[in-house]
Structure formats: structure tokens, C-alpha cells
Motif scaffolding. Structure first.
Motif, short mmCIF file in Angstrom:
data_model
loop_
_atom_site.label_atom_id
_atom_site.label_comp_id
_atom_site.label_asym_id
_atom_site.label_seq_id
_atom_site.Cartn_x
_atom_site.Cartn_y
_atom_site.Cartn_z
N MET C 44 0.83 -1.20 0.00
CA MET C 44 0.00 0.00 0.00
C MET C 44 0.87 1.25 0.00
O MET C 44 0.58 2.24 -0.68
CB MET C 44 -0.92 0.02 1.23
CG MET C 44 -2.01 -1.01 1.22
SD MET C 44 -3.15 -0.78 -0.12
CE MET C 44 -4.04 0.63 0.46
N PHE C 57 -2.82 5.35 -12.28
CA PHE C 57 -3.17 4.04 -12.83
C PHE C 57 -2.25 2.97 -12.28
O PHE C 57 -2.69 1.90 -11.86
CB PHE C 57 -3.08 4.07 -14.35
CG PHE C 57 -3.46 2.78 -15.00
CD1 PHE C 57 -4.80 2.47 -15.17
CD2 PHE C 57 -2.50 1.88 -15.41
CE1 PHE C 57 -5.16 1.27 -15.74
CE2 PHE C 57 -2.86 0.68 -15.98
CZ PHE C 57 -4.20 0.37 -16.15
N ALA C 60 -3.22 2.21 -8.74
CA ALA C 60 -4.41 1.36 -8.62
C ALA C 60 -4.07 -0.07 -9.01
O ALA C 60 -4.51 -1.02 -8.37
CB ALA C 60 -5.53 1.90 -9.49
N ALA C 61 -3.25 -0.21 -10.08
CA ALA C 61 -2.87 -1.55 -10.50
C ALA C 61 -2.05 -2.24 -9.41
O ALA C 61 -2.23 -3.42 -9.13
CB ALA C 61 -2.07 -1.48 -11.80
N VAL C 63 -2.32 -1.71 -6.20
CA VAL C 63 -3.24 -2.15 -5.15
C VAL C 63 -3.98 -3.40 -5.60
O VAL C 63 -4.09 -4.39 -4.86
CB VAL C 63 -4.24 -1.02 -4.82
CG1 VAL C 63 -5.32 -1.54 -3.90
CG2 VAL C 63 -3.52 0.13 -4.16
N LEU C 64 -4.47 -3.36 -6.83
CA LEU C 64 -5.29 -4.49 -7.31
C LEU C 64 -4.47 -5.77 -7.35
O LEU C 64 -4.91 -6.81 -6.86
CB LEU C 64 -5.82 -4.16 -8.71
CG LEU C 64 -6.70 -5.24 -9.33
CD1 LEU C 64 -7.96 -5.39 -8.53
CD2 LEU C 64 -7.04 -4.88 -10.75
N VAL C 67 -1.83 -6.01 -3.54
CA VAL C 67 -2.59 -6.14 -2.29
C VAL C 67 -3.76 -7.09 -2.48
O VAL C 67 -3.97 -8.01 -1.71
CB VAL C 67 -3.10 -4.76 -1.83
CG1 VAL C 67 -3.82 -4.89 -0.51
CG2 VAL C 67 -1.94 -3.80 -1.70
N GLY C 68 -4.51 -6.85 -3.57
CA GLY C 68 -5.76 -7.59 -3.72
C GLY C 68 -5.55 -9.03 -4.14
O GLY C 68 -6.37 -9.88 -3.80
N ALA C 69 -4.51 -9.32 -4.85
CA ALA C 69 -4.35 -10.70 -5.32
C ALA C 69 -3.19 -11.40 -4.63
O ALA C 69 -3.37 -12.39 -3.93
CB ALA C 69 -4.16 -10.71 -6.82
N ASN C 71 -1.11 -10.57 -2.09
CA ASN C 71 -1.08 -10.61 -0.63
C ASN C 71 -2.22 -11.45 -0.08
O ASN C 71 -2.04 -12.20 0.87
CB ASN C 71 -1.14 -9.18 -0.10
CG ASN C 71 -0.67 -9.11 1.31
OD1 ASN C 71 0.28 -9.77 1.67
ND2 ASN C 71 -1.36 -8.34 2.11
N VAL C 72 -3.39 -11.32 -0.70
CA VAL C 72 -4.51 -12.12 -0.21
C VAL C 72 -4.21 -13.60 -0.39
O VAL C 72 -4.51 -14.42 0.49
CB VAL C 72 -5.81 -11.72 -0.94
CG1 VAL C 72 -6.91 -12.71 -0.66
CG2 VAL C 72 -6.24 -10.34 -0.51
#
Ligand code: SF4
Ligand code: SF4
Lengths: 225, 379, 201
Positions: C44, C57, C60-61, C63-64, C67-69, C71-72
């Protein structure tokens, strides 16, 4: 790879795709059907009873809190024996002079009672009866242990309570009417009222031949024995 | 009204006049700007909160109607104050942290769930200039932010030190990862047609011919995919596995009480409203009136640029957006009482084997149509 | 110094601190779950740095994707195999630690050297802001096409590998030993959920 097999596979693939699409569409159709049902329900009248303001009239055979008449009780303890959990507490002493039982106290704990009605059924003096009272909630379970004074109180009737809108139960409603809200209070319920049944029975017994009535009476006696 | 008028005609006017007033009091322009900054954020926050209150009330009332009940009735007229009473109760409830829980992560989890959702409201347009920031990456920001949420869910699930919580958190993460992809594909098809990621451009591209030019006619499949995925992202009923009460007590929220629970609750409802808003923006023409407002103005012989007409169109835009949004919220609630919960394998099957291929085909199809009919599908 | 530039500086310092402290935490904290969460924080922070550089951009990419993929998924894996086991003490752990610290320190010094010897042109090229998205797309499909495609092939390989690992009914026998693979493990019900049951009868 020769062409007929490839063509076969292609057609199978397309068949599968078509099948898949058909299934998806039918699933969507079912979903829309379900939504329509739910939507239809939204237009209907609420069937709920707004409890503290409206109450259902309990039916005649409702097994509510037990009423007890101290003066009729002969302390025979039949109620204790027939009770599945020996619940009623009959507190009596033997009076040596009169050689009679003297009742001092009687109590039933409604926190434990299952309202089976055995005690009421078997009491030889009919001093127990079931009332229509069901609002027994309390903050302390010990306050559910009713003594003879509490047991002797009559419940307030739903129909006479000014703060409550009495509503008829399903069995009291006229034929085809499901909702007590939408009914004219003068309508009588489905079937005959008890007094009508009484009249009808009298008529029957007058018109029926004597021996038939007697045989019925005898049967009653037999079952009583 | 004047405030609204300036807000409608140019978004910056309100800021300018605010700054001028503050400078009149002797603040420097920069301080005035800093003082201005929190105001739109507060506006969004309160809009989101009010949206949640209304949604909670609607949910209760509509659920009651669908089940032939009455629902909240005595807190305010028709129970309108019931959500506030709920919130107040949660505010004053004791804040419990379980003894064996990891208190730091336990506290951080709900925050991580709520903050991205509220941040996503930045890009929701209520009118041509009625949004916090018309940033170029627009809708992409929402997709990126919504992918942070599962971390918060995993965090709270893990920190609760409870098997149900952990399972709920894992399910939530699996679910949102799998549904993010078809969601993004559906959005991508829309973006391809409007040649822009910005929400304002997406709406503008739809409002040429009134409701006939809404994206729902050009992207019916995308609409369905997006709606299903949005429901799954919000953990609404056919997909509420992470908190399936029959199996997992309440999933990742099991150990939460008081305000932390309220954060989850708020988060899920803000997310629902946000998803409905975005569906209306992406597919239902956003703030557009079903008949183009210019035509109406011409019929009545009004100039579209006249201040009064501007005020009118601006407020009409807000009303239209909210109307469409709540129509979708209504649909979500209706769906909640119609559909049974899917199993976890069905959920993943639906996401990966059904929505993903269909989303890809839809994208391909849109690209082809865009090349074939550049007029209708955005040249 | 204007307020905006000082805000930028404060943000930069804060983000830089987040990234550095977070990264140190990822390496030094023993609890692996904390490490994973801190990794998310670092990602982040990096996204925030991109934002400061007007690259929304990319932010955001970041993060997406990260972080979103990524790290999850890391968290998911950690939590699915969340076994509390006592690890065997590794022999000569101290020496290993010192060695790896030396390598890392060397890398850091190299980086610093690059940083100091490069002639950075300040101010750099003007930020293109909102146009960045299009520019990235153009680059991806023109001069960076080959790396882009290579990356996608790599991902495809990883995906196929994952499928092979997950669906063991593809393999009837073990690749290495040649034994018959235990078929009981394979999930039996692969029926699609949208099957219309009505025409089965
Ligand atoms: S109603 Fe049944 S349980 Fe209750 S006191 Fe009478 S016999 Fe016992
Ligand atoms: S059975 Fe009836 S009369 Fe006998 S003790 Fe019980 S209440 Fe009294």
C-alpha cells in the motif's frame, strides 16, 4: 487429425455450448418465477397479530395456567400421583380430633409444569381447571411457583380487556376466511356453536327411538366404568 | 438553492466562493483551501451514512412485506427511526475483545473493511460535476479498492481466534477474489464502449438518446454478470456464505460486538448501496433522465444553460441516480428472499466456470461489435 | 515553500517510513501472519508513492494486483495451513543470518551507489497525469509487446501447472515413481450446477 473426427468434436462442442446456454436460460427463468412469487407476496395483507395490542382469543380447550379452588380440595393427592413429575405440592396435616386431613397450602410450579392437564382430568372434586392464561413471563423463575392464592385468581379474559383488540383464532373464523382482521365481528364461526349443538342433540333425542338413546347412555356408562 | 445552483453550473464555483468568504475573514488562500478540503469528504460520508440508514429501513420493511409481516412500526412514523435506534444501540454497547484474540488485528480488521468502501464513493457521480473527484482511472479505482476488503476480512477472521471466524474470513476472501475477475471483465466491456475509465464519461456516453442508449441494451449479458458479481462482493443473500448463520454462526463477525460490529454492518450496507449506484452508472445511464433533458427543455422552449433550468436538471439528476439505485437495492432485497444460499463449490463453479467464460466471450463480442458498428458501440 | 509541496513532502516521508519499517517488519517479525499483513502495508505504501508521482493508474494496479491478489493469496495460504508447530532449531542459524544480512547490506550499498552516481535530471519529464493510462496501453502493445507476451506466457504456464496439480485425475500414475495415483482424493462431484434435472427422468 482427420477432418470427420474434428468435425464431430466441433459439433459436440457446439452441442455442449447450446445445452449450457439452454440450462442457463432456464435457470434464469426459474429465478424470475421465484422473484414474481416474492413480489406477489408483498401485496398481501400482513398475517401477523400485533401482540400486545391485539391478541388471539384462545380456543375453548386451551391448556393454559391452572386454576385451583382451595375450598373444594380434599387433599387426596391424586393430582400429585397422576402428574408425570409429581409436581403439585399438597401441604396438609392430620387433625387428630376430627380425624380429617386439614389442607394448609397447595402450590404448582409453572416453571416446571408441562400443562399436560392430567391433574385437571383426574381431580375427583373438579377443583382444578385449565384457564386461557398464557402470559406467564417473569423476571425470576421462582415467581412462577404459584401458591393457592395465586392459583385461585381468575385470568383476565382477552375479550373483556379494554386495552386489547381481541382477534379470533383460525378455528373461530367463518368458512373460507383466513384473516381475522378482515372479518365482520357478527359473523359466526364455521360449524355449529355449542348451544346449537345442544339444541340439535335435544331434538335428536326427542325424535329418536327410546332404546337407541338408552343404548347410547349405556355405552357412556360402560366407558365410565 | 443558490449553493446547489453553483454546484450544478460549475463544480469549482462552490469551492471558489467558500475560499473567497474565508479570505474575506483574513485567511490565506492556502489555509482556505485546506479548510475546504474536508467538506466534500464529509458530504460523501454523510451521504453514504444516510444511504445506509435508508437502505436498512427499506431492507426491514421490504423483507417484512415479502414475508407478510409489518416490520418496524413504532420508532418514528413507519419505523423510520429504527436504523438510528439500531446504530445508537451499537454505539453504546460494550466493546468486547475476546481474551485469546489478537487485539491489534482484531481492531484493525473492521477498519480495513470499511475504509476502502467509503473511499470508493469518491468516484460516484450524481451529476455532471457532482462528484468528489473526476479522476481518470475512475471505475478502476473502485475495482482496486474493493480488492483490499478481503484483507480486512481475513484479518478479523484470523484475529478472532475462532474457527467460525477464520472459516468465514477465508470464504470471504475466496469469494471476493473469484468474483472480482468477472466483475472487472464486465466493467471492461463497458469501458471499451465509452473509451474512458472515468465514471462521468461512461454516463455521458449513455445519455444521447435517453433510456434507449443506456448500456443495459448494449450490454445485457454484462449487466447480469456485473449484478451477480456485485451481489457476491457485497455478500448478499444468494452468496452470503461468509456469514452463513446456519453453518458459521456469523462468519468473521462472530466475535465482534458494539461499534466494531457496527463497522462491518455499515461496510456491508455501504457496499450494497455503492454497488447499486455503480450498476446505475454503468448500465442505467447514471443521472440521465429516461428522455434526454435537452429535448424536454426544447419542448418547453427553455434554454438548457439558464440558471434555473440548470438547478432543475441538477436536482433531477440526483433524484434519478437515487431512484435507479434504490430500484436496484429493492431488487437485491427481493432476491434475498427468493433465492436459497448456494454451496461453496457451487459458488466457485458459478464464478469460474460460468461467469468468467461468459464475461470473456462478452468482452470479445463487444470488441467485435465495436469494430463492426462504431456508431452504436463507441468508435 | 507552498502548502501543497510541504504536504507532498510530509506524505513522502510518511510513506517512505511505512515502506521501510514495514519491510523490516516483514523480514524481522517471527509471526508469519504479521509479516504477511505488513507486506500488504508495504504494498500500500508503494502504491501511495506511485500516487505521489502522479501515476494513479499504476498505483491502482499496484493495489489491485499486489494487495488484492498476491497478498490475499499469501494470507490465504498461510491461514489454510495454519499449523502451530515447533520448528527444529536450525544449525548455525547465527552465521546464516549474518551472511544473509551481509548480502542484503551489499545490495543496499550497490543501490546507493547507483543512486548517487546517476545523473538524475531534475525536474524530470512533465507528468502526463490522466493520459498515463492510454500511454501505458500504447507502450504495452507496441514496444513492450514482447515482454508483455512473455509475461502472459509465464502466467499461462503457472496456471496450467496449478491445474495439473489440482486435478490429479489427469494423471493416472505418479510421474516420478510410476505408481497408480490414489484416485479417492479426487473430488467426485464435478457436475455443473446449472444442470436442468427435469429432463433426467
Ligand atoms: S398439568 Fe400436568 S405437569 Fe402440570 S401439574 Fe398438572 S399433571 Fe403436573
Ligand atoms: S386431586 Fe384435586 S382434590 Fe385431590 S389434592 Fe389434587 S387438587 Fe386437591
Amino acid at each position: 487429425m482427420n477432418s470427420p473426427i474434428a468435425g464431430n468434436q466441433m459439433s459436440r462442442f457446439f452441442q455442449q455450448v447450446a445445452e449450457y446456454t439452454r440450462n442457463a436460460i432456464s435457470a434464469g427463468k426459474y429465478l424470475i418465477q421465484g422473484l414474481a412469487v416474492t413480489f406477489d407476496h408483498m401485496g398481501r395483507r400482513p398475517i401477523t397479530v400485533q401482540y400486545p395490542y391485539e391478541k388471539l382469543i384462545p380456543s375453548e380447550r386451551y391448556r393454559g395456567r391452572i386454576h385451583y379452588e382451595f375450598d373444594k380440595c380434599i387433599a387426596c393427592e391424586v393430582c400429585v400421583r397422576v402428574c408425570p413429575i409429581n409436581l403439585p405440592v399438597v401441604d396438609w396435616v392430620m387433625n387428630k380430633e376430627t380425624k380429617k386431613k386439614e389442607l394448609r397450602n397447595y402450590s404448582i410450579d409453572f416453571g416446571v409444569c408441562i400443562f399436560c392437564g392430567n391433574c385437571v382430568e383426574y381431580c375427583p372434586t373438579n377443583c382444578l381447571s385449565m384457564t386461557e392464561e398464557y402470559e406467564l413471563a417473569s423476571f425470576d423463575r421462582h415467581s412462577l411457583n404459584f401458591d393457592n392464592v395465586a392459583l385461585g385468581r381468575l385470568p383476565t379474559s382477552v375479550t373483556t380487556d379494554k386495552s386489547v383488540q381481541p382477534l379470533r383464532e383460525f378455528s373461530y373464523l367463518p368458512k373460507t376466511i383466513m384473516d381475522p382482521h378482515e372479518m365482520d365481528p357478527t359473523n359466526s364461526r364455521a360449524g355449529k356453536l355449542p348451544e346449537e349443538v345442544m339444541d340439535w342433540m335435544k331434538q335428536e333425542s326427542e325424535s329418536a327411538p327410546k332404546d337407541l338413546v338408552e343404548s347410547i347412555n349405556n355405552q357412556d356408562k360402560k366407558t365410565e366404568k | 438553492m443558490t449553493v446547489l445552483g453553483t454546484l450544478v453550473s460549475t463544480g469549482l464555483d462552490l469551492e471558489l466562493s467558500f475560499n473567497n468568504i474565508l479570505q474575506g475573514f483574513g485567511f490565506s488562500p492556502e489555509v482556505a483551501h485546506i479548510l475546504w478540503l474536508p467538506l466534500p469528504m464529509l458530504l460523501v460520508l454523510s451521504a453514504a451514512l444516510i444511504g445506509v440508514l435508508v437502505t436498512v429501513w427499506l431492507e426491514r420493511k421490504i423483507s417484512a412485506a415479502a414475508q407478510q409481516r409489518i416490520g418496524p412500526e413504532y420508532a418514528g412514523a413507519l419505523g423510520i427511526l429504527q436504523p438510528m435506534a439500531d446504530g445508537l444501540k451499537l454505539l453504546v454497547k460494550e466493546d468486547i475483545i475476546p481474551a485469546k484474540a489478537d487485539s491489534l488485528l482484531f481492531t484493525l480488521g473492521p477498519v480495513l473493511v470499511l475504509v476502502p468502501v467509503i473511499l470508493s464513493w469518491l468516484i460516484v457521480p450524481f451529476g455532471q460535476n457532482l462528484l468528489i473527484s473526476n479522476i481518470g482511472i475512475g471505475i478502476f479505482l473502485w475495482i482496486a479498492l474493493s480488492s483490499i476488503q478481503p484483507i480486512g476480512l481475513l484479518m478479523s477472521g484470523y484475529a478472532s481466534n475462532n474457527k467460525y471466524s477464520l472459516l468465514g474470513g477465508l470464504r470471504a476472501a475466496a469469494q471476493s477474489i473469484s468474483y472480482e475477475i468477472p466483475l472487472a471483465l464486465a466493467v471492461l466491456a463497458v469501458v471499451m464502449m465509452s473509451n474512458s475509465l472515468s465514471t462521468v464519461d461512461i454516463v455521458n456516453q449513455q445519455n444521447g438518446l435517453g433510456f434507449l442508449s443506456w448500456n443495459i441494451w448494449r450490454q445485457p449479458v454484462g449487466f447480469v454478470i456485473f449484478w451477480i458479481c456485485a451481489l457476491a462482493e457485497c455478500e448478499r443473500l444468494p452468496f452470503d456464505l461468509p456469514e452463513a448463520e446456519e453453518e458459521l454462526v456469523a462468519g468473521y463477525q462472530t466475535e465482534y460486538a458494539g461499534m466494531k460490529f457496527a463497522l462491518f454492518y455499515l461496510g456491508s450496507y455501504i457496499n450494497l448501496v455503492l454497488s447499486a449506484l455503480l450498476v446505475s452508472v454503468l448500465y442505467l445511464g447514471g443521472w440521465g433522465f429516461p428522455i434526454p433533458i435537452e429535448w424536454v427543455a426544447r419542448i418547453f422552449g427553455q434554454n438548457i444553460d439558464a440558471p434555473l433550468v440548470q438547478i432543475f436538471t441538477g436536482s433531477l439528476g440526483i433524484v434519478m441516480t437515487i431512484l435507479k439505485t434504490y430500484l436496484l437495492v429493492f431488487l437485491a432485497i427481493l432476491l434475498r428472499w427468493t433465492t436459497p444460499r448456494v454451496r461453496i463449490d457451487q459458488l466457485l463453479d458459478l464464478g469460474w466456470k460460468f461467469l468468467l467464460p461468459i464475461g470473456l466471450v462478452n468482452l470479445l463480442f463487444t470488441a467485435g461489435l465495436k469494430l463492426a458498428f462504431p456508431i452504436a458501440f463507441g468508435g | 515553500m507552498t502548502i501543497s509541496s510541504s504536504t507532498e513532502q510530509i506524505c513522502f516521508i510518511l510513506l517512505g517510513l511505512t515502506v521501510i519499517v514495514g519491510a523490516l517488519g516483514v523480514v524481522l517479525i517471527n509471526n508469519i501472519v504479521y509479516s504477511a499483513f505488513l507486506l500488504g502495508g508495504v504494498f500500500m505504501g508503494v502504491a501511495g508513492l506511485y500516487l505521489l508521482l502522479n501515476a494513479s493508474f499504476v498505483a491502482a494496479a499496484q493495489v489491485l494486483v499486489y494487495v488484492g491478489a498476491v497478498n490475499v493469496l499469501i494470507l490465504f495460504a498461510i491461514m489454510l495451513v495454519n499449523k502451530r508447530e515447533e520448528l527444529k532449531p536450525i544449525k548455525a542459524l547465527q552465521i546464516r543470518k549474518i551472511l544473509s544480512a551481509g548480502v542484503c547490506g551489499g545490495l543496499l550499498i550497490l543501490l546507493f551507489r547507483v543512486d548517487l552516481t546517476t545523473k538524475w535530471s531534475t525536474p524530470g519529464p512533465a507528468a502526463i497525469g490522466e493520459k498515463a493510462t492510454e500511454r501505458i496501453g500504447e507502450h504495452l502493445f507496441s514496444d513492450y509487446l514482447l515482454p508483455f507476451e512473455l509475461a502472459s506466457v509465464l502466467l499461462l504456464m503457472a496456471m496450467i501447472g496449478a491445474i495439473v496439480l489440482a486435478r490429479r485425475d489427469v494423471l493416472t500414475s505418479d510421474v516420478v515413481t510410476g505408481d497408480v495415483v490414489n484416485q479417492n482424493l479426487i473430488e467426485k462431484s464435478n457436475e455443473p450446477i446449472l444442470i436442468d434435472q427435469s429432463n433426467k427422468q
